[in-house]
Design an enzyme around this catalytic site. Structure first.
Site, PDB file in Angstrom:
ATOM      1  N   CYS A  79     103.262  61.357   0.223  1.00  0.00           N
ATOM      2  CA  CYS A  79     103.276  61.113   1.669  1.00  0.00           C
ATOM      3  C   CYS A  79     104.264  62.050   2.369  1.00  0.00           C
ATOM      4  O   CYS A  79     104.072  62.404   3.534  1.00  0.00           O
ATOM      5  CB  CYS A  79     103.646  59.662   1.957  1.00  0.00           C
ATOM      6  SG  CYS A  79     102.348  58.543   1.466  1.00  0.00           S
ATOM      7  N   GLU A 125     101.424  55.395   5.306  1.00  0.00           N
ATOM      8  CA  GLU A 125     101.548  56.591   6.152  1.00  0.00           C
ATOM      9  C   GLU A 125     100.171  57.226   6.379  1.00  0.00           C
ATOM     10  O   GLU A 125      99.835  57.637   7.490  1.00  0.00           O
ATOM     11  CB  GLU A 125     102.476  57.624   5.478  1.00  0.00           C
ATOM     12  CG  GLU A 125     103.933  57.166   5.308  1.00  0.00           C
ATOM     13  CD  GLU A 125     104.180  56.473   3.962  1.00  0.00           C
ATOM     14  OE1 GLU A 125     103.268  55.766   3.487  1.00  0.00           O
ATOM     15  OE2 GLU A 125     105.289  56.628   3.415  1.00  0.00           O
ATOM     16  N   CYS A 167     106.851  58.519  -0.448  1.00  0.00           N
ATOM     17  CA  CYS A 167     106.853  59.026  -1.823  1.00  0.00           C
ATOM     18  C   CYS A 167     106.824  60.556  -1.819  1.00  0.00           C
ATOM     19  O   CYS A 167     106.320  61.188  -0.884  1.00  0.00           O
ATOM     20  CB  CYS A 167     105.663  58.469  -2.599  1.00  0.00           C
ATOM     21  SG  CYS A 167     104.073  58.956  -1.944  1.00  0.00           S
TER      22      CYS A 167
END
Ligand SMILES: NC(=O)c1ccc[n+]([C@@H]2O[C@H](COP(=O)([O-])OP(=O)(O)OC[C@H]3O[C@@H](n4cnc5c(N)ncnc54)[C@H](OP(=O)(O)O)[C@@H]3O)[C@@H](O)[C@H]2O)c1
Length: 344
Positions: free
Chosen positions: A88, A54, A79
């Protein structure tokens, strides 16, 4: 016509695959940012401990893009915890992206669903389970690491047409007896390069003296792991050359560098495999001999079995293991037969 969510998820999977051999035991993850049916940014997890997919996707944007009408696609749930990098999920929330499409939830029971929850709580629309099966196949090693606390295990052996992995030998007869041809060797060396480590038992080292490296193709040598309970093997054996690190799993003898000693117990192999995973080894190809393979099969410690069958017969010798699983692949390479089974 607008492209489907599956189209963009497939792009995530293709990107994620670029991390193969570089991110283990982390997952393979790819991410794309889409606006008005056009990919405006993309990235993947490139190296173990490095930025997540990401982050790389956001970093790939050339200018400060407005993302309030964009969608983020990612093959694994973002996560929500602080690891080597910040969560993220927080990065996504900050970007003001209104929609996120996820291939599969995180298999780690401790964090599974928490990333999705965090996004939803921030008002983001989350669509789950797009190409889930494909996502699970790509990250099957990671799933086993997370759910079973051991490396992903591939058993591999070559057997004669009449079912032996080695012929009858006299006590002094040493060296590898080849069962399959050069095409099969190329294939199996490619398999070695794909995994983090390769494991064999003490007698295979003593009798065959293999180096367990990748020679028939370009690729990295896996870490070598030898089960030598009493630490009897000579350090002159080829597996101890400097072409790759070698770890010995033992039940007794001195604690030395690269030797893991654990007293013998019913859970010895499981416990040693936990130690192996803790070293960052997420996948293991077990190449014999029969005793070693039998132990992994007996304890259900395997995920795939790859069996090569040559054309010659031995008429006797060490019997090849038998295994029950689901036949996934069945093909020939040169004159030899290859069958791949999975446990599930
Ligand atoms: N065709 C093929 O694909 C292939 C591949 C590899 C080897 N081979 C052949 O296989 C033969 C060797 O096979 P093998 O069955 O005799 O021996 P092996 O599996 O290579 O080694 C067995 C030894 O490893 C140790 N060991 C393995 N697993 C263990 C466990 N879970 N717990 C404790 N100790 C463990 C024990 O050592 P200790 O006795 O010291 O306790 C055991 O006696 C050789 O002839 C070789 O040529 C064929």
């Amino acid at each position: 016509m607008a492209k489907s969510p599956e189209y963009y998820m497939q792009r995530c999977l293709d990107l994620a695959s670029n991390g193969r051999g570089k991110v283990s035991p982390n997952p393979l993850v790819g991410c794309v940012l889409v606006r008005e049916d056009e990919i405006i940014g993309e990235g993947f997890h490139e190296v173990f401990g490095g930025p997540h997919a990401e982050v790389n996707a956001f970093d790939s944007l050339h200018v400060e893009e407005v993302l309030t009408n964009a969608t983020l696609f990612v093959n694994l749930e973002p996560c929500s915890h602080h690891g080597k990098t910040p969560p993220c999920a927080d990065l996504i929330i900050k970007s003001q992206i209104p929609q996120v499409v996820i291939g599969m939830t995180d298999p780690n029971p401790l964090v599974s669903g928490k990333g999705v929850q965090r996004l939803r709580e921030a008002g983001i629309q989350v669509i789950e389970d797009v190409l889930t099966e494909e996502c699970q196949v790509l990250n099957r090693r990671f799933i086993v690491n997370q759910t079973e606390n051991r490396p992903y295990i591939i058993l591999k052996w070559a057997q004669s047409a009449d079912g032996f992995i080695d012929p009858v030998r006299s006590a002094h007869e040493k060296g590898i007896k080849w069962i399959t041809g050069p095409e099969a060797q190329e294939l199996t060396h490619g398999w070695r390069a794909d995994e983090d480590a390769i494991l064999v038992g003490r007698k295979t080292v003593e009798i065959d003296n293999p180096s367990l490296t990748v020679r028939a193709v370009e690729g990295k040598n896996p870490i070598r792991i030898i089960i030598d309970p009493k630490q009897v093997l000579s350090r002159e054996k080829s597996v101890f050359n400097d072409l790759a690190p070698t770890i010995v799993l033992a039940t007794e003898g001195p604690e030395r560098e690269n030797v893991i000693v654990l007293p013998a117990s019913d859970s010895w192999l499981q416990d040693q495999l936990k130690n192996v995973l803790a070293l960052g080894i997420g996948s293991l190809i077990v190449e014999g001999g029969a005793h070693t393979l039998h132990e992994f099969i007996r304890l259900g410690l395997w995920d795939e079995a790859r069996i090569l069958t040559g054309t010659g017969t031995f008429g006797g010798g060490i019997q090849a293991p038998t295994i029950e699983g689901n036949l996934r692949e069945d093909f020939t390479i040169g004159p030899d037969k290859v069958q791949v089974y999975s446990k599930l």
